[in-house]
Design a protein around this motif. Structure first.
Motif, short mmCIF file in Angstrom:
data_model
loop_
_atom_site.label_atom_id
_atom_site.label_comp_id
_atom_site.label_asym_id
_atom_site.label_seq_id
_atom_site.Cartn_x
_atom_site.Cartn_y
_atom_site.Cartn_z
N SER A 36 35.81 58.03 36.47
CA SER A 36 36.01 59.17 37.35
C SER A 36 34.82 59.41 38.28
N GLN A 37 33.66 58.81 37.99
CA GLN A 37 32.48 59.00 38.81
C GLN A 37 32.32 57.92 39.88
N LEU A 38 33.15 56.89 39.82
CA LEU A 38 32.99 55.77 40.74
C LEU A 38 33.39 56.16 42.16
N THR A 39 32.52 55.86 43.11
CA THR A 39 32.89 56.02 44.52
C THR A 39 33.71 54.80 44.94
N PHE A 40 34.26 54.85 46.16
CA PHE A 40 35.08 53.74 46.63
C PHE A 40 34.26 52.45 46.68
N PHE A 41 32.99 52.56 47.08
CA PHE A 41 32.11 51.39 47.15
C PHE A 41 31.97 50.73 45.77
N HIS A 42 31.68 51.54 44.75
CA HIS A 42 31.51 50.99 43.41
C HIS A 42 32.82 50.45 42.85
N TYR A 43 33.91 51.10 43.21
CA TYR A 43 35.23 50.64 42.75
C TYR A 43 35.53 49.25 43.30
N VAL A 44 35.31 49.07 44.62
CA VAL A 44 35.57 47.77 45.25
C VAL A 44 34.63 46.71 44.69
N THR A 45 33.36 47.08 44.48
CA THR A 45 32.40 46.14 43.93
C THR A 45 32.82 45.66 42.54
N GLY A 46 33.28 46.59 41.71
CA GLY A 46 33.73 46.23 40.37
C GLY A 46 34.91 45.28 40.40
N ILE A 47 35.87 45.55 41.29
CA ILE A 47 37.03 44.67 41.43
C ILE A 47 36.61 43.28 41.89
N THR A 48 35.66 43.22 42.83
CA THR A 48 35.21 41.93 43.36
C THR A 48 34.53 41.09 42.29
N ILE A 49 33.65 41.71 41.52
CA ILE A 49 32.97 40.98 40.45
C ILE A 49 33.99 40.49 39.41
N GLY A 50 34.96 41.35 39.09
CA GLY A 50 36.00 40.95 38.14
C GLY A 50 36.84 39.80 38.67
N SER A 51 37.11 39.82 39.98
CA SER A 51 37.90 38.74 40.59
C SER A 51 37.14 37.41 40.56
N ILE A 52 35.83 37.47 40.84
CA ILE A 52 35.01 36.26 40.77
C ILE A 52 34.98 35.72 39.34
N ALA A 54 37.25 36.09 37.04
CA ALA A 54 38.56 35.52 36.72
C ALA A 54 38.70 34.13 37.33
N ASP A 55 38.19 33.95 38.56
CA ASP A 55 38.26 32.63 39.20
C ASP A 55 37.41 31.61 38.44
N ILE A 56 36.24 32.04 37.97
CA ILE A 56 35.37 31.12 37.22
C ILE A 56 36.06 30.66 35.94
N ALA A 57 36.71 31.61 35.25
CA ALA A 57 37.31 31.30 33.96
C ALA A 57 38.60 30.50 34.10
N GLY A 58 39.39 30.78 35.15
CA GLY A 58 40.73 30.19 35.21
C GLY A 58 40.94 29.12 36.25
N GLU A 59 40.00 28.94 37.18
CA GLU A 59 40.17 27.96 38.24
C GLU A 59 39.23 26.79 38.04
N SER A 60 39.77 25.65 37.63
CA SER A 60 38.94 24.47 37.38
C SER A 60 38.39 23.88 38.68
N LYS A 61 39.03 24.22 39.82
CA LYS A 61 38.56 23.70 41.11
C LYS A 61 37.23 24.32 41.50
N MET A 62 36.94 25.54 41.01
CA MET A 62 35.68 26.19 41.35
C MET A 62 34.56 25.65 40.45
N PRO A 63 33.51 25.07 41.03
CA PRO A 63 32.38 24.61 40.22
C PRO A 63 31.81 25.80 39.42
N PHE A 64 31.60 25.55 38.12
CA PHE A 64 31.21 26.64 37.23
C PHE A 64 29.91 27.31 37.67
N LEU A 65 28.89 26.52 37.97
CA LEU A 65 27.59 27.09 38.34
C LEU A 65 27.67 27.84 39.68
#
Length: 233
Positions: A36-52, A54-65
């Protein structure tokens, strides 16, 4: 073919485990905030980090490092902007915006509603969520930077107090407003209340305080009194 499937499976397990551990560490360093304290900036940042992550864990095409570096660097940038916002009021206003007064002294602020793109239907819904079914019962309403609506009811609408016992219910002189924050004066807030620095200095002297720089936080109360916090610890 079976060996390749097994390799892909274990690769996924390892990538997911490592990503989970790194994400856990980053979350620890990025600080504690309720949803409830998250501003729009922090909300978008959290989603972006989570998306990255998810890509690391599930996309073998993305180099892990490469993916791991991208996730860590995004988190570092977030930490740096949070630190900048903590130290600079201007940066905080740029990143998180400022609270906006939507209802002032019982009157709707049309320009503020247009600026925040808040419709009357949305405002009515947000008031109903706080058990307020009529705008006329509201003295002040402020749209916070996290999208929540803070409401000050009119004095005679406070539950089971002045109206019920037929006591006088004069309207508040001010909306509680911070005028000193982090040892610094907020002149625009003082001006908004039609108060002067001379008044503030006199009020501080009454409380045995010689200078504004000694005060961590000060707030003008609804009855016109000054609440001062020197900031312990």
């Amino acid at each position: 073919m079976e060996d390749i499937l097994k390799l892909d499976f274990w690769e996924m397990i390892i990538r997911t485990t490592m990503t989970f551990i790194v994400l856990l560490i980053l979350a620890r360093f990025m600080g504690k905030k309720q949803i409830s304290q998250l501003t729009f900036f922090h909300y978008v940042t959290g989603i972006t980090i989570g998306s990255i992550a998810a890509d690391i864990a599930g996309e073998s095409k993305m180099p892990f490092l490469d993916g791991l570096v991208a996730m860590v660097w995004w988190a570092v940038l977030t930490i740096l902007t949070n630190y900048l916002a903590f130290k600079s009021k201007k940066a905080r206003a740029f990143l998180d915006d400022k609270p906006t007064i939507i209802i002032r002294e019982g009157k709707l602020m049309k320009k503020s509603m247009e600026k925040t793109r808040l419709h009357l239907n949305d405002l009515s819904m947000m008031l109903r969520e706080q058990s307020i079914f009529s705008i006329k019962d509201v003295h002040y309403a402020i749209l916070e930077t996290n999208g929540q609506l803070s409401v000050m009811k009119k004095s005679d609408q406070e539950p089971a107090t002045k109206k019920d016992v037929k006591a006088p219910a004069p309207p508040p002189k001010f909306i509680p407003t911070e005028i000193i924050s982090d040892y610094k004066l907020i002149p625009e807030n003082l001006e908004e209340l039609n108060l002067t620095e001379e008044w503030l200095k006199e009020e501080l002297i009454k409380q045995g305080i010689g200078h504004i720089s000694q005060v961590f936080y000060a707030e003008v109360q609804s009855d016109g009194t000054l609440h001062v916090d020197m900031g312990e610890g």
